[in-house]
Design a protein around this motif. Structure first.
Motif, PDB file in Angstrom:
ATOM      1  N   ASN A 155      40.253 -27.893  10.702  1.00 35.70           N
ATOM      2  CA  ASN A 155      39.127 -27.974   9.758  1.00 35.70           C
ATOM      3  C   ASN A 155      38.225 -26.749   9.742  1.00 35.70           C
ATOM      4  OD1 ASN A 155      38.970 -30.848   8.520  1.00 35.70           O
ATOM      5  ND2 ASN A 155      39.485 -31.210  10.672  1.00 35.70           N
ATOM      6  N   ILE A 156      38.206 -26.008  10.847  1.00 37.56           N
ATOM      7  CA  ILE A 156      37.229 -24.922  10.939  1.00 37.56           C
ATOM      8  C   ILE A 156      37.904 -23.567  11.142  1.00 37.56           C
ATOM      9  CG2 ILE A 156      35.226 -24.055  12.284  1.00 37.56           C
ATOM     10  CD1 ILE A 156      34.879 -27.282  12.730  1.00 37.56           C
ATOM     11  N   GLY A 157      38.795 -23.482  12.112  1.00 34.89           N
ATOM     12  CA  GLY A 157      39.478 -22.203  12.319  1.00 34.89           C
ATOM     13  C   GLY A 157      40.187 -22.189  13.660  1.00 34.89           C
ATOM     14  N   ASN A 158      41.121 -21.234  13.791  1.00 37.20           N
ATOM     15  CA  ASN A 158      41.910 -21.230  15.030  1.00 37.20           C
ATOM     16  C   ASN A 158      41.286 -20.366  16.121  1.00 37.20           C
ATOM     17  OD1 ASN A 158      42.380 -18.764  14.045  1.00 37.20           O
ATOM     18  ND2 ASN A 158      44.587 -19.023  13.694  1.00 37.20           N
ATOM     19  N   HIS A 159      39.962 -20.143  16.000  1.00 34.43           N
ATOM     20  CA  HIS A 159      39.279 -19.336  17.011  1.00 34.43           C
ATOM     21  C   HIS A 159      38.867 -20.185  18.216  1.00 34.43           C
ATOM     22  CE1 HIS A 159      36.276 -20.662  13.927  1.00 34.43           C
ATOM     23  NE2 HIS A 159      35.762 -21.192  15.004  1.00 34.43           N
ATOM     24  N   ILE A 160      39.371 -21.417  18.297  1.00 37.08           N
ATOM     25  CA  ILE A 160      38.956 -22.279  19.418  1.00 37.08           C
ATOM     26  C   ILE A 160      39.894 -22.118  20.607  1.00 37.08           C
ATOM     27  CG2 ILE A 160      40.176 -24.355  18.532  1.00 37.08           C
ATOM     28  CD1 ILE A 160      37.562 -25.881  19.664  1.00 37.08           C
ATOM     29  N   ARG A 161      39.283 -22.017  21.784  1.00 39.72           N
ATOM     30  CA  ARG A 161      40.076 -21.895  23.014  1.00 39.72           C
ATOM     31  C   ARG A 161      39.960 -23.195  23.788  1.00 39.72           C
ATOM     32  NH1 ARG A 161      39.926 -17.217  27.591  1.00 39.72           N
ATOM     33  NH2 ARG A 161      40.981 -18.455  29.178  1.00 39.72           N
ATOM     34  N   VAL A 162      41.112 -23.745  24.147  1.00 36.47           N
ATOM     35  CA  VAL A 162      41.112 -25.012  24.883  1.00 36.47           C
ATOM     36  C   VAL A 162      41.001 -24.719  26.373  1.00 36.47           C
ATOM     37  CG1 VAL A 162      42.390 -27.137  25.374  1.00 36.47           C
ATOM     38  CG2 VAL A 162      42.560 -26.088  23.107  1.00 36.47           C
ATOM     39  N   GLY A 163      40.082 -25.375  27.061  1.00 33.98           N
ATOM     40  CA  GLY A 163      39.973 -25.187  28.504  1.00 33.98           C
ATOM     41  C   GLY A 163      38.605 -25.580  29.008  1.00 33.98           C
ATOM     42  N   ASP A 164      38.532 -25.648  30.325  1.00 32.25           N
ATOM     43  CA  ASP A 164      37.279 -25.994  31.006  1.00 32.25           C
ATOM     44  C   ASP A 164      36.388 -24.746  31.013  1.00 32.25           C
ATOM     45  OD1 ASP A 164      35.290 -26.492  32.849  1.00 32.25           O
ATOM     46  OD2 ASP A 164      36.629 -27.422  34.324  1.00 32.25           O
ATOM     47  N   ILE A 165      35.203 -24.871  30.433  1.00 31.89           N
ATOM     48  CA  ILE A 165      34.331 -23.702  30.292  1.00 31.89           C
ATOM     49  C   ILE A 165      33.964 -23.105  31.651  1.00 31.89           C
ATOM     50  CG2 ILE A 165      32.145 -25.011  30.177  1.00 31.89           C
ATOM     51  CD1 ILE A 165      33.061 -21.770  28.293  1.00 31.89           C
ATOM     52  N   THR A 166      33.940 -23.947  32.689  1.00 25.35           N
ATOM     53  CA  THR A 166      33.548 -23.407  34.000  1.00 25.35           C
ATOM     54  C   THR A 166      34.662 -22.537  34.604  1.00 25.35           C
ATOM     55  OG1 THR A 166      34.354 -25.347  35.183  1.00 25.35           O
ATOM     56  CG2 THR A 166      32.045 -25.401  34.472  1.00 25.35           C
ATOM     57  N   ARG A 167      35.827 -22.570  33.965  1.00 27.00           N
ATOM     58  CA  ARG A 167      36.937 -21.769  34.492  1.00 27.00           C
ATOM     59  C   ARG A 167      37.280 -20.584  33.611  1.00 27.00           C
ATOM     60  NH1 ARG A 167      39.957 -24.373  38.472  1.00 27.00           N
ATOM     61  NH2 ARG A 167      38.948 -26.329  39.050  1.00 27.00           N
ATOM     62  N   ILE A 168      36.535 -20.407  32.544  1.00 31.26           N
ATOM     63  CA  ILE A 168      36.815 -19.279  31.650  1.00 31.26           C
ATOM     64  C   ILE A 168      35.919 -18.107  32.058  1.00 31.26           C
ATOM     65  CG2 ILE A 168      36.749 -18.451  29.253  1.00 31.26           C
ATOM     66  CD1 ILE A 168      37.453 -21.289  28.358  1.00 31.26           C
ATOM     67  N   PRO A 169      36.515 -16.977  32.458  1.00 22.62           N
ATOM     68  CA  PRO A 169      35.677 -15.847  32.889  1.00 22.62           C
ATOM     69  C   PRO A 169      34.759 -15.385  31.765  1.00 22.62           C
ATOM     70  CG  PRO A 169      38.008 -15.459  33.388  1.00 22.62           C
ATOM     71  CD  PRO A 169      37.947 -16.691  32.537  1.00 22.62           C
ATOM     72  N   LEU A 170      33.520 -15.053  32.125  1.00 27.71           N
ATOM     73  CA  LEU A 170      32.519 -14.653  31.125  1.00 27.71           C
ATOM     74  C   LEU A 170      33.000 -13.475  30.277  1.00 27.71           C
ATOM     75  CD1 LEU A 170      29.236 -15.017  33.191  1.00 27.71           C
ATOM     76  CD2 LEU A 170      29.803 -16.239  31.085  1.00 27.71           C
ATOM     77  N   ASN A 171      33.793 -12.577  30.914  1.00 25.29           N
ATOM     78  CA  ASN A 171      34.217 -11.396  30.135  1.00 25.29           C
ATOM     79  C   ASN A 171      35.279 -11.740  29.086  1.00 25.29           C
ATOM     80  OD1 ASN A 171      36.504 -11.692  31.651  1.00 25.29           O
ATOM     81  ND2 ASN A 171      36.214  -9.826  32.873  1.00 25.29           N
ATOM     82  N   GLU A 172      35.748 -12.979  29.090  1.00 20.81           N
ATOM     83  CA  GLU A 172      36.699 -13.388  28.041  1.00 20.81           C
ATOM     84  C   GLU A 172      35.974 -14.075  26.871  1.00 20.81           C
ATOM     85  OE1 GLU A 172      40.040 -15.521  29.629  1.00 20.81           O
ATOM     86  OE2 GLU A 172      40.314 -14.027  31.219  1.00 20.81           O
ATOM     87  N   ILE A 173      34.652 -14.191  26.990  1.00 21.49           N
ATOM     88  CA  ILE A 173      33.851 -14.807  25.921  1.00 21.49           C
ATOM     89  C   ILE A 173      33.150 -13.682  25.161  1.00 21.49           C
ATOM     90  CG2 ILE A 173      31.905 -16.365  25.435  1.00 21.49           C
ATOM     91  CD1 ILE A 173      32.554 -17.757  28.154  1.00 21.49           C
ATOM     92  N   PRO A 174      33.284 -13.633  23.843  1.00 22.49           N
ATOM     93  CA  PRO A 174      32.652 -12.528  23.117  1.00 22.49           C
ATOM     94  C   PRO A 174      31.129 -12.636  23.100  1.00 22.49           C
ATOM     95  CG  PRO A 174      33.542 -14.129  21.577  1.00 22.49           C
ATOM     96  CD  PRO A 174      33.954 -14.591  22.939  1.00 22.49           C
ATOM     97  N   SER A 175      30.467 -11.498  22.904  1.00 25.06           N
ATOM     98  CA  SER A 175      29.011 -11.516  22.700  1.00 25.06           C
ATOM     99  C   SER A 175      28.782 -11.719  21.212  1.00 25.06           C
ATOM    100  CB  SER A 175      28.401 -10.179  23.124  1.00 25.06           C
ATOM    101  OG  SER A 175      28.485 -10.049  24.511  1.00 25.06           O
ATOM    102  N   THR A 176      27.949 -12.691  20.873  1.00 25.51           N
ATOM    103  CA  THR A 176      27.681 -12.961  19.453  1.00 25.51           C
ATOM    104  C   THR A 176      26.170 -13.028  19.235  1.00 25.51           C
ATOM    105  OG1 THR A 176      27.918 -15.320  19.938  1.00 25.51           O
ATOM    106  CG2 THR A 176      29.828 -14.210  18.958  1.00 25.51           C
ATOM    107  N   ASP A 177      25.771 -12.992  17.963  1.00 21.65           N
ATOM    108  CA  ASP A 177      24.338 -13.067  17.651  1.00 21.65           C
ATOM    109  C   ASP A 177      23.752 -14.404  18.095  1.00 21.65           C
ATOM    110  OD1 ASP A 177      24.405 -10.592  16.271  1.00 21.65           O
ATOM    111  OD2 ASP A 177      25.228 -11.609  14.500  1.00 21.65           O
ATOM    112  N   VAL A 178      24.527 -15.458  17.866  1.00 23.66           N
ATOM    113  CA  VAL A 178      24.007 -16.815  18.055  1.00 23.66           C
ATOM    114  C   VAL A 178      24.977 -17.619  18.921  1.00 23.66           C
ATOM    115  CG1 VAL A 178      23.274 -18.925  16.821  1.00 23.66           C
ATOM    116  CG2 VAL A 178      22.964 -16.690  15.738  1.00 23.66           C
ATOM    117  N   ILE A 179      24.439 -18.522  19.722  1.00 27.30           N
ATOM    118  CA  ILE A 179      25.275 -19.455  20.500  1.00 27.30           C
ATOM    119  C   ILE A 179      24.831 -20.872  20.143  1.00 27.30           C
ATOM    120  CG2 ILE A 179      25.582 -20.380  22.852  1.00 27.30           C
ATOM    121  CD1 ILE A 179      25.890 -17.526  23.855  1.00 27.30           C
ATOM    122  N   ILE A 180      25.796 -21.753  19.905  1.00 25.08           N
ATOM    123  CA  ILE A 180      25.451 -23.153  19.624  1.00 25.08           C
ATOM    124  C   ILE A 180      26.275 -24.067  20.546  1.00 25.08           C
ATOM    125  CG2 ILE A 180      24.809 -22.745  17.204  1.00 25.08           C
ATOM    126  CD1 ILE A 180      27.483 -23.931  16.331  1.00 25.08           C
TER     127      ILE A 180
END
Ligand code: SAM
Length: 323
Positions: A47-72
């Motif tokens: 419904n929205i887009g294939n930019h979703i990553r499946v996984g436990d957020i506490t196990r995803i290294p911060l450097n694999e998360i992009p910097s964006t203007d806004v976080i929700i």
């Protein structure tokens, strides 16, 4: 800061099936999302887009998360909910509010939106106050408010607490949208025009065997309209009680206003004010469809917040840099 087309980028956490993101996607450019449950993420993708990553957020290294203007994002609410175990931040899921804070600290977006159940500003208000204090130390001015979806033309009593943090150098404090329409929608207005639940309309099929006719008969004979646990009917001329993830559980079904069956997923989506263009994939198990719906942010509320946030950001002078 926005790109040449005026789009602010967004990363989304605890995204579920993306009901909040669906309300944000017209006003913002969502580039990254995360969700631990693969079935919910599959619907997000459709419904929205294939930019979703499946996984436990506490196990995803911060450097694999992009910097964006806004976080929700809306971290899991069960541990802050009166219908849950009320363990607060000591609970496995309750402590994820701090995971969200760590991401804000590391990524320093220009603003963020955080959503949770009202237990966070009542029984667990200590946690809320400590979160706000930490956000303040990190350089954000936080506004927070309890919004009831029924004041945004949603046929449901649904109170949720929303926090919006704005980086202090932007020089403004977020103003919440005031009960924009201040008109209550009834259940009849929300679902009354739907065809028979025979599967000819997306996500609108009745499962006549669950709950059993005997249990429905019992509810009809001994009405328990405000009973929290167990079955309850939604009133045609009123608003529905809060739909929660418990919708997916046997024995917690929300019954149709006049037919002897539980609400279909489409009826629940309508009672969340989600447009019919949002469709759960056919192969997504029904329990996951109900759960993702009950977990979501009511679309009209998400939309009002997205619109208010975008217009307040647009009013900020452009020379403010991202970091
Ligand atoms: C309150 S729901 C968010 C719903 C979403 N905002 C919407 O409007 O559809 C919280 C979500 O966090 C997910 N979640 C729980 N623990 C998680 C974790 N460790 N990492 C990533 N997601 C998690 C849950 O599966 C659930 O979908």
């Amino acid at each position: 800061m926005p790109d040449v087309n005026g789009n602010y980028t967004v990363s989304s956490f605890f995204s579920g099936a993306g009901l909040l993101d669906y309300a944000f996607m017209d006003s913002f450019k969502i580039v990254w999302a995360n969700e631990i449950v693969k079935q919910a993420a599959q619907s997000y993708c459709a419904n929205i887009g294939n930019h979703i990553r499946v996984g436990d957020i506490t196990r995803i290294p911060l450097n694999e998360i992009p910097s964006t203007d806004v976080i929700i994002g809306g971290p899991p609410c069960q541990d802050y909910s009166s219908s849950g175990k009320n363990k607060g931040e000591k609970g496995e899921r309750g402590k994820l509010v701090w995971a969200y804070l760590r991401i804000i600290k590391a990524k320093k977006p220009i603003c963020f939106l955080f959503e949770n159940v009202v237990g966070l500003c009542r029984k667990h208000k200590e946690t809320l106050h400590r979160l706000i204090e930490q956000f303040d130390k990190m350089g954000y001015t936080v506004s927070w408010k309890v919004l009831n979806a029924n004041q945004f033309e949603v046929a449901q009593h649904r109170e949720r607490v929303f926090l919006v943090g704005v980086r202090k150098d932007l020089g403004f404090v977020f103003q919440f949208p005031e009960n924009l329409k201040n008109k209550t929608k009834t259940v009849r207005e929300a679902i009354g025009d739907l065809p028979a639940p025979d599967g000819s309309f997306s996500n609108h099929i009745a499962t006549w065997t669950s709950p059993t006719p005997e249990r429905i008969y019992d509810v009809m004979k001994n009405p328990r309209p405000n009973q929290f646990r167990g079955m309850r009917r939604v009133p045609w001329e009123g608003v529905s009680p809060t739909l929660t993830a418990h919708l997916s559980k046997d024995g917690r079904e929300t019954l149709h206003s006049s037919e002897d069956r539980r609400l279909t997923v489409r009826e629940c989506l309508r009672i969340m004010s989600v447009p019919d263009s949002y469709v759960y994939p056919e192969n997504m198990p029904l329990t996951h469809q109900y759960k993702a719906t009950g977990n979501g942010v009511a679309y009209n509320v998400g939309k009002a917040l997205a619109t208010a946030l975008k217009s307040q950001l647009n009013a900020v002078p452009m020379q403010i840099s991202m970091f």
